[in-house]
Design an enzyme around this catalytic site. Structure first.
Site, PDB file in Angstrom:
ATOM      1  N   HIS A  75       0.829  -1.206   0.000  1.00 14.51           N
ATOM      2  CA  HIS A  75       0.000   0.000   0.000  1.00 14.51           C
ATOM      3  C   HIS A  75       0.866   1.261   0.000  1.00 14.51           C
ATOM      4  CE1 HIS A  75      -2.932  -2.721   2.374  1.00 14.51           C
ATOM      5  NE2 HIS A  75      -3.350  -2.644   1.120  1.00 14.51           N
ATOM      6  N   HIS A  77       0.953   4.738   1.909  1.00 16.70           N
ATOM      7  CA  HIS A  77       0.424   5.371   3.110  1.00 16.70           C
ATOM      8  C   HIS A  77       0.634   6.880   3.040  1.00 16.70           C
ATOM      9  CE1 HIS A  77      -0.627   1.892   5.792  1.00 16.70           C
ATOM     10  NE2 HIS A  77      -0.057   1.292   4.759  1.00 16.70           N
ATOM     11  N   HIS A  93      -3.806   4.715   4.805  1.00 18.97           N
ATOM     12  CA  HIS A  93      -3.573   4.644   3.358  1.00 18.97           C
ATOM     13  C   HIS A  93      -3.763   6.010   2.708  1.00 18.97           C
ATOM     14  CE1 HIS A  93      -4.720   0.099   3.187  1.00 18.97           C
ATOM     15  NE2 HIS A  93      -3.659   0.340   3.937  1.00 18.97           N
ATOM     16  N   HIS A 101     -11.813   1.373   1.621  1.00 21.94           N
ATOM     17  CA  HIS A 101     -10.717   0.532   1.150  1.00 21.94           C
ATOM     18  C   HIS A 101     -11.194  -0.574   0.210  1.00 21.94           C
ATOM     19  CE1 HIS A 101      -7.048  -1.797   1.155  1.00 21.94           C
ATOM     20  NE2 HIS A 101      -7.810  -2.853   1.309  1.00 21.94           N
ATOM     21  N   HIS A 110      -9.175   3.263  -1.990  1.00 26.69           N
ATOM     22  CA  HIS A 110      -8.170   4.277  -1.687  1.00 26.69           C
ATOM     23  C   HIS A 110      -7.224   4.382  -2.877  1.00 26.69           C
ATOM     24  CE1 HIS A 110      -8.485   2.904   2.798  1.00 26.69           C
ATOM     25  NE2 HIS A 110      -9.444   3.758   2.504  1.00 26.69           N
ATOM     26  N   ASP A 113      -4.361   1.831  -2.533  1.00 24.65           N
ATOM     27  CA  ASP A 113      -4.605   0.390  -2.584  1.00 24.65           C
ATOM     28  C   ASP A 113      -3.972  -0.186  -3.849  1.00 24.65           C
ATOM     29  OD1 ASP A 113      -6.144   0.773  -0.330  1.00 24.65           O
ATOM     30  OD2 ASP A 113      -8.066   0.547  -1.349  1.00 24.65           O
ATOM     31  N   HIS A 154       2.898  -5.303   3.981  1.00 21.50           N
ATOM     32  CA  HIS A 154       2.187  -5.879   5.126  1.00 21.50           C
ATOM     33  C   HIS A 154       2.465  -7.372   5.256  1.00 21.50           C
ATOM     34  CE1 HIS A 154      -0.391  -2.394   6.184  1.00 21.50           C
ATOM     35  NE2 HIS A 154      -0.153  -2.059   4.925  1.00 21.50           N
ATOM     36  N   ARG A 171       2.442  -4.114   9.672  1.00 21.39           N
ATOM     37  CA  ARG A 171       3.300  -3.404   8.721  1.00 21.39           C
ATOM     38  C   ARG A 171       4.713  -3.935   8.942  1.00 21.39           C
ATOM     39  NH1 ARG A 171       0.926   2.782   9.328  1.00 21.39           N
ATOM     40  NH2 ARG A 171      -1.272   2.187   9.174  1.00 21.39           N
TER      41      ARG A 171
END
Length: 182
Positions: A75, A77, A93, A101, A110, A113, A154, A171
């Protein structure tokens, strides 16, 4: 007189094409790729993500190592901070349109994503992902907006629907993409 008008029109056309191509007849220069170094919670390198502007978004080439085998979420962020051990400083995100999401969420997704990727049994992966809702150029979808963003790996895959994180787990690696004044 007609020949002079034709020559004048041709000359004006050629000048317009040259101006559109950067003034010297050459195509405008492409933005240089941006390389982001990613580290795990112990500060150990897990490789790089190379970001390149492409038609419709950004191509992300991953060259990663020292990761747990299996499928992982990736992702963008909101904050360009990667403070260990949990990388929570990277914030949520990247979501300039305030959506929910997930690419499979009817209310999503998002801008940050991205597709999952799979790490081999040896802990490495070389792959390319497409980020179709972000840019490297100025604007609300720029990865450099508001000081920059962070790239996050992740522990688990993203389920592509659960708000706000896709049940992607901890994370485990992060790389800051800081703005240089954009």
């Amino acid at each position: 007189m007609r020949k002079i008008l034709c020559l004048l029109c041709l000359c004006l056309f050629a000048c317009g094409v040259a101006a559109a191509q950067g003034g010297n007849g050459a195509a405008p220069p492409k933005a240089k790729p941006v390389v982001v170094k990613l580290n795990d919670a112990q500060g150990k390198s897990v490789g790089t993500a190379t970001l390149s502007a492409v038609k419709g978004g950004v191509q992300v080439k991953l060259d990663l190592m020292n990761l747990p085998p299996g499928e992982h979420a990736f992702h963008v962020h909101q904050v360009p901070k990667c403070d260990a051990p949990d990388f929570k400083t990277a914030g949520p995100h990247f979501n300039p349109e305030n959506k929910q999401h997930g690419t499979q969420n009817p209310q999503g997704s998002h801008a940050g994503d991205l597709p999952n990727f799979t790490v081999g049994a040896n802990g490495t992966v070389k792959t390319s992902l497409f980020a179709g809702h972000v840019t490297l150029t100025p604007g609300p979808h720029s990865l450099f907006t508001n000081g920059g963003t962070a790239l996050m790996i992740h522990a688990k895959p993203d389920d592509m629907k659960t708000d706000p994180t896709g049940n992607a787990g901890d994370r485990i690696a992060c790389g800051a993409l800081a703005s240089s004044g954009n």
